[in-house]
Scaffold this active site. Sequence first.
Site, PDB file in Angstrom:
ATOM      1  N   HIS A 123       0.805  -1.214   0.000  1.00 29.76           N
ATOM      2  CA  HIS A 123       0.000   0.000   0.000  1.00 29.76           C
ATOM      3  C   HIS A 123       0.842   1.270   0.000  1.00 29.76           C
ATOM      4  O   HIS A 123       1.464   1.627   1.005  1.00 29.76           O
ATOM      5  CB  HIS A 123      -0.947   0.005   1.213  1.00 29.76           C
ATOM      6  CG  HIS A 123      -1.819   1.203   1.290  1.00 29.76           C
ATOM      7  ND1 HIS A 123      -2.159   1.827   2.480  1.00 29.76           N
ATOM      8  CD2 HIS A 123      -2.443   1.913   0.311  1.00 29.76           C
ATOM      9  CE1 HIS A 123      -2.933   2.863   2.219  1.00 29.76           C
ATOM     10  NE2 HIS A 123      -3.124   2.936   0.918  1.00 29.76           N
ATOM     11  N   GLU A 130       2.970   0.787   3.288  1.00 32.06           N
ATOM     12  CA  GLU A 130       2.496  -0.222   4.234  1.00 32.06           C
ATOM     13  C   GLU A 130       2.602  -1.602   3.579  1.00 32.06           C
ATOM     14  O   GLU A 130       2.112  -1.793   2.468  1.00 32.06           O
ATOM     15  CB  GLU A 130       1.038   0.034   4.615  1.00 32.06           C
ATOM     16  CG  GLU A 130       0.829   1.158   5.593  1.00 32.06           C
ATOM     17  CD  GLU A 130      -0.628   1.322   5.985  1.00 32.06           C
ATOM     18  OE1 GLU A 130      -0.907   1.541   7.176  1.00 32.06           O
ATOM     19  OE2 GLU A 130      -1.512   1.262   5.089  1.00 32.06           O
TER      20      GLU A 130
END
Length: 291
Positions: free
Chosen positions: A140, A152
């Site tokens: 992410h 992430e």
Amino acid sequence: MDIESVGVIGAGQMGNGIAHVMALAGYNVVLNDVNQSSLEMAIQRIQSNMARQVSRGKITQADMDAAIRRIQPSEKLAHVGATDLVIEAATERETVKQSIFDDLLPHLKPETILTSNTSSISITRLASRTDRPERFMGFHFMNPVPVMQLVELIRGIATDEQTFATCQQVVKRLGKTSASAEDFPAFIVNRILMPMINEAVYTLYEGVGSVKSIDESMKLGANHPMGPLELADFIGLDTCLAIMNVLHDGLADTKYRPCPLLTKYVEAGWLGRKTQRGFYDYRGETPVPTR
């Protein structure tokens, strides 16, 4: 596993940003979208953003020229399947993502790592629909991708250690920092950020403050670089609503109930900057609050 080629599915705001940073880091990139015009716009946006980096001395013209040559736009998913790492960056709807993975699986190499740039959807659930849950994880990026330093990395319940370590090395090669998040609704950043934005919309909905006063209060009172309503417009109100729904459905807590005003804006098609209207109207020279 050494990653040399990256497939990016979706040539929108996130997809073109991911292709941008991957190509600059030396990866060969296949940028896929079902729409040829979206691919053309993405390449133009990447060239424009890289040119800005050149003008600011962040990269050289030679860096830019080499990176652009590494990006191959394609409407065929089969071309993506030949890469070492695939990052799906399509719209934030689970049915859409599952359909893409279903169509992609027959074209993948056995060793290819499959990832999603989802900002909120269960990685374990997405992985379970594929033939490689151990080589599937969340990847992410933050928006705008070329500027934001965090990525992430989210492991599903079946993700193996080699896959995680390989993705960590990719993030390191990009010059970014990875944060490991557990596979719970919205992960870390959006688990904290979206309820704040939703609360700002409630503050507007209940008449506590205007768009301008809410944003100025958070910028000057909390030292935020953007007000929460301005940030919501930048992210996309449809994306904000989708993440709030994932939080509300996944955690069954009323504190995550999407504000009715946010729903109303999305129903009106006022999604923020990308549609020229959201909490601000962007059709003039300067943004004007719509409420």
